[in-house]
Write a protein that holds these residues in place. Structure first.
Motif, PDB file in Angstrom:
ATOM      1  N   TRP A  42     -23.555  58.304 -24.695  1.00  0.00           N
ATOM      2  CA  TRP A  42     -22.085  58.240 -24.669  1.00  0.00           C
ATOM      3  C   TRP A  42     -21.680  57.711 -26.028  1.00  0.00           C
ATOM      4  O   TRP A  42     -22.151  56.637 -26.450  1.00  0.00           O
ATOM      5  N   TYR A  46     -13.001  53.432 -29.511  1.00  0.00           N
ATOM      6  CA  TYR A  46     -11.892  52.706 -28.891  1.00  0.00           C
ATOM      7  C   TYR A  46     -10.991  52.287 -30.047  1.00  0.00           C
ATOM      8  O   TYR A  46     -11.484  51.875 -31.101  1.00  0.00           O
ATOM      9  N   THR A  63     -15.244  57.646 -18.726  1.00  0.00           N
ATOM     10  CA  THR A  63     -15.454  56.222 -18.472  1.00  0.00           C
ATOM     11  C   THR A  63     -14.311  55.653 -17.635  1.00  0.00           C
ATOM     12  O   THR A  63     -13.151  55.992 -17.863  1.00  0.00           O
ATOM     13  N   GLY A  73     -16.004  42.716 -21.715  1.00  0.00           N
ATOM     14  CA  GLY A  73     -16.992  43.717 -22.117  1.00  0.00           C
ATOM     15  C   GLY A  73     -17.658  43.433 -23.453  1.00  0.00           C
ATOM     16  O   GLY A  73     -17.300  42.502 -24.184  1.00  0.00           O
ATOM     17  N   PHE A  96     -21.418  43.126 -19.923  1.00  0.00           N
ATOM     18  CA  PHE A  96     -21.461  44.596 -19.874  1.00  0.00           C
ATOM     19  C   PHE A  96     -20.528  45.194 -18.822  1.00  0.00           C
ATOM     20  O   PHE A  96     -20.562  44.830 -17.650  1.00  0.00           O
ATOM     21  N   LEU A  97     -19.711  46.138 -19.261  1.00  0.00           N
ATOM     22  CA  LEU A  97     -18.880  46.945 -18.354  1.00  0.00           C
ATOM     23  C   LEU A  97     -19.526  48.325 -18.310  1.00  0.00           C
ATOM     24  O   LEU A  97     -19.615  48.994 -19.331  1.00  0.00           O
ATOM     25  N   CYS A  99     -20.109  52.155 -17.933  1.00  0.00           N
ATOM     26  CA  CYS A  99     -19.448  53.462 -17.929  1.00  0.00           C
ATOM     27  C   CYS A  99     -20.301  54.366 -17.055  1.00  0.00           C
ATOM     28  O   CYS A  99     -19.803  55.170 -16.283  1.00  0.00           O
ATOM     29  N   ASP A 124     -23.593  54.274 -26.179  1.00  0.00           N
ATOM     30  CA  ASP A 124     -24.494  53.868 -25.089  1.00  0.00           C
ATOM     31  C   ASP A 124     -25.720  54.756 -25.125  1.00  0.00           C
ATOM     32  O   ASP A 124     -25.631  55.946 -25.443  1.00  0.00           O
TER      33      ASP A 124
HETATM   34  N1  SME Z   1     -19.968  49.219 -22.093  1.00  0.00           N
HETATM   35  C1  SME Z   1     -18.698  48.865 -22.680  1.00  0.00           C
HETATM   36  C2  SME Z   1     -17.559  49.576 -21.998  1.00  0.00           C
HETATM   37  C3  SME Z   1     -17.295  50.922 -22.535  1.00  0.00           C
HETATM   38  S1  SME Z   1     -18.177  52.137 -21.772  1.00  0.00           S
HETATM   39  O1  SME Z   1     -19.584  51.909 -22.037  1.00  0.00           O
HETATM   40  C4  SME Z   1     -17.768  53.605 -22.410  1.00  0.00           C
HETATM   41  C5  SME Z   1     -18.500  47.367 -22.630  1.00  0.00           C
HETATM   42  O2  SME Z   1     -19.282  46.652 -22.012  1.00  0.00           O
HETATM   43  O3  SME Z   1     -17.534  46.894 -23.222  1.00  0.00           O
END
Ligand code: SME
Length: 155
Positions: A42, A46, A63, A73, A96-97, A99, A124
């Motif tokens: 990915w 942003y 995402t 994140g 970690f967020l 996707c 990613d």
């Molecule tokens: N993993 C990122 C969020 C964005 S998505 O991976 C596209 C984070 O932890 O900020």
């Protein structure tokens, strides 16, 4: 920087040269970045809008994190510290967020205009510990090329 990484930086510079607006710069750049490695699973930009990061051009699965506040994140961490962040194992990083549930490692490189964060490059990989220091240096050089072009367009 060794040849193949320098080549990406140079290719981005020549490809964005004729771009007319921000969208085109980001679209062209992310295509070349994503093509650099089959293990970039990915790849996206942003961009800062007010106090938040908003997803812009990207290649990969959709995402759920289209808007990320700076205190959230790995993306938020890179923007708020104004430093690149490399995470070898996202499963053990509480910031970690996700996707995609297949993601294992991540790199985020801010787009710096002096001391101001304009946005960031986020990549990613489904491979653990995929991103090296050479990748970080390459992406920081790509980020500088993108910022220079955005400033030219938006001047
Ligand atoms: N993993 C990122 C969020 C964005 S998505 O991976 C596209 C984070 O932890 O900020």
């Amino acid at each position: 920087m060794e040849t193949k990484r320098q080549k990406l930086v140079d290719n981005v510079r020549s490809a964005v040269a004729s771009a007319r607006d921000r969208r085109e710069v980001l679209d062209v750049a992310i295509r070349l970045i994503d093509d650099f490695s089959p293990n970039f699973d990915w790849s996206g930009f942003y961009m800062m809008e007010g106090n938040q990061l908003v997803v812009a051009s990207y290649i990969g699965p959709e995402t759920p994190h289209t808007v990320i506040p700076l205190n959230n994140g790995i993306c938020g961490a890179a923007a708020s510290t104004k430093r690149s962040v490399v995470v070898d194992d996202v499963t053990s990083d509480p910031r970690f967020l996700a996707c995609s549930i297949t993601t294992r490692s991540e790199i985020v490189v801010p787009l710096m205009d002096g001391d101001t964060v304009l946005g960031e490059i986020d990549i990613d990989s489904n491979t653990p510990s995929f991103f090296t220091d050479d990748d970080r240096i390459m992406l920081e050089a790509v980020a500088a090329v993108v910022v220079a072009k955005l400033k030219e367009i938006e001047a």
